[in-house]
Design a protein around this motif. Sequence first.
Motif, PDB file in Angstrom:
ATOM      1  N   LEU A   1      -0.777  -7.118  11.199  1.00  0.00           N
ATOM      2  CA  LEU A   1      -1.603  -6.532  10.157  1.00  0.00           C
ATOM      3  C   LEU A   1      -0.842  -6.394   8.844  1.00  0.00           C
ATOM      4  N   VAL A   2       0.435  -6.055   8.946  1.00  0.00           N
ATOM      5  CA  VAL A   2       1.239  -5.774   7.759  1.00  0.00           C
ATOM      6  C   VAL A   2       1.798  -7.049   7.136  1.00  0.00           C
ATOM      7  N   ARG A   3       1.996  -8.084   7.936  1.00  0.00           N
ATOM      8  CA  ARG A   3       2.736  -9.264   7.493  1.00  0.00           C
ATOM      9  C   ARG A   3       2.182  -9.924   6.223  1.00  0.00           C
ATOM     10  N   PRO A   4       0.865 -10.144   6.074  1.00  0.00           N
ATOM     11  CA  PRO A   4       0.382 -10.812   4.855  1.00  0.00           C
ATOM     12  C   PRO A   4       0.709 -10.045   3.571  1.00  0.00           C
ATOM     13  N   ALA A   5       0.501  -8.730   3.590  1.00  0.00           N
ATOM     14  CA  ALA A   5       0.802  -7.933   2.403  1.00  0.00           C
ATOM     15  C   ALA A   5       2.299  -7.886   2.149  1.00  0.00           C
ATOM     16  N   TRP A   6       3.074  -7.783   3.216  1.00  0.00           N
ATOM     17  CA  TRP A   6       4.519  -7.712   3.082  1.00  0.00           C
ATOM     18  C   TRP A   6       5.082  -9.006   2.505  1.00  0.00           C
ATOM     19  N   ARG A   7       4.491 -10.120   2.870  1.00  0.00           N
ATOM     20  CA  ARG A   7       4.950 -11.406   2.340  1.00  0.00           C
ATOM     21  C   ARG A   7       4.800 -11.449   0.820  1.00  0.00           C
ATOM     22  N   ALA A   8       3.698 -10.885   0.312  1.00  0.00           N
ATOM     23  CA  ALA A   8       3.471 -10.878  -1.129  1.00  0.00           C
ATOM     24  C   ALA A   8       4.340  -9.857  -1.851  1.00  0.00           C
ATOM     25  N   MET A   9       4.595  -8.729  -1.202  1.00  0.00           N
ATOM     26  CA  MET A   9       5.336  -7.642  -1.839  1.00  0.00           C
ATOM     27  C   MET A   9       6.845  -7.844  -1.805  1.00  0.00           C
ATOM     28  N   TYR A  10       7.342  -8.534  -0.788  1.00  0.00           N
ATOM     29  CA  TYR A  10       8.785  -8.585  -0.563  1.00  0.00           C
ATOM     30  C   TYR A  10       9.581  -9.138  -1.745  1.00  0.00           C
ATOM     31  N   PRO A  11       9.154 -10.240  -2.374  1.00  0.00           N
ATOM     32  CA  PRO A  11       9.954 -10.751  -3.505  1.00  0.00           C
ATOM     33  C   PRO A  11      10.117  -9.732  -4.632  1.00  0.00           C
ATOM     34  N   LEU A  12       9.177  -8.786  -4.739  1.00  0.00           N
ATOM     35  CA  LEU A  12       9.248  -7.777  -5.795  1.00  0.00           C
ATOM     36  C   LEU A  12      10.093  -6.572  -5.393  1.00  0.00           C
ATOM     37  N   LEU A  13      10.149  -6.279  -4.096  1.00  0.00           N
ATOM     38  CA  LEU A  13      10.771  -5.047  -3.623  1.00  0.00           C
ATOM     39  C   LEU A  13      12.093  -5.254  -2.900  1.00  0.00           C
ATOM     40  N   ARG A  14      12.461  -6.493  -2.635  1.00  0.00           N
ATOM     41  CA  ARG A  14      13.588  -6.763  -1.750  1.00  0.00           C
ATOM     42  C   ARG A  14      14.907  -6.221  -2.297  1.00  0.00           C
TER      43      ARG A  14
END
Length: 252
Positions: A16-29
């Motif tokens: 459930l979390v993976r699609p949103a996390w994929r988009a957010m990660y480059p910004l928050l990593r």
Amino acid sequence: MFKSAIKRFAAKHPALVRPAWRAMYPLLRKTVYLSGSEYADRKTAFATIFAENRWQSGESVSGSGSEVSATNMLTTALPNLLRDLKVGTLLDAPCGDLNWMRHLKLPDGMHYIGADIVPDLISKLQSEHGTDARQFQVIDFVDDVLPKADVWLCRHVLFHLSFADITKALHNFAKSDIQYLIVDNVDGLKNVADIQSGGFRLANLRAAPFNLPKPMTRIANSNPPNPPEYLNVWTRDQVAKALEREAPDRVD
């Protein structure tokens, strides 16, 4: 407390979390970078890492990414992918200490070749796990001729190689008789910092200097909140064409 709750939810419901996390990660990593400057060359780097357990996992000398809990998303997905690709022979390079792979139920009748750059590790694996259907070989996939296989699984090592060594490995694959490459990737990242082989930084094979095309398919290779890695599947022709575009005048 809020962050802890999010992590618990992500661990329980990764799909459930993976699609949103994929988009957010480059910004928050948070960038993890190990230069590898202490290593003289690729072979001694990985021999030292294994001998001294430098990745500090209590379960696997191949590091936390090879722990069983870190590979649960592959339990069904990877065997299904190998069936879809009609794999007769799988090259798993690097195979590491076989910590997670030995628990996977691979397709019936499939021949497995585990390869690694560390001779002592391969000797131990051949002694303990070698069979007619499962063999282990010392191979430096950057420079050595790759054995005949249908698929090369290359998981959790390109992040530890210099850009030059990654490029050489891709050229080696393009010259081989192997039809498919399954390799981990983090889309959406720019490749900025290089390392000496043996260090660590995330890499994106779809960005410069590699510029591989969209993969034919992919499966998840991590769970949030870890970096959103996927195992991308590229054909030999896709990789060869990308390499030719990057260096049309290259002479091997």
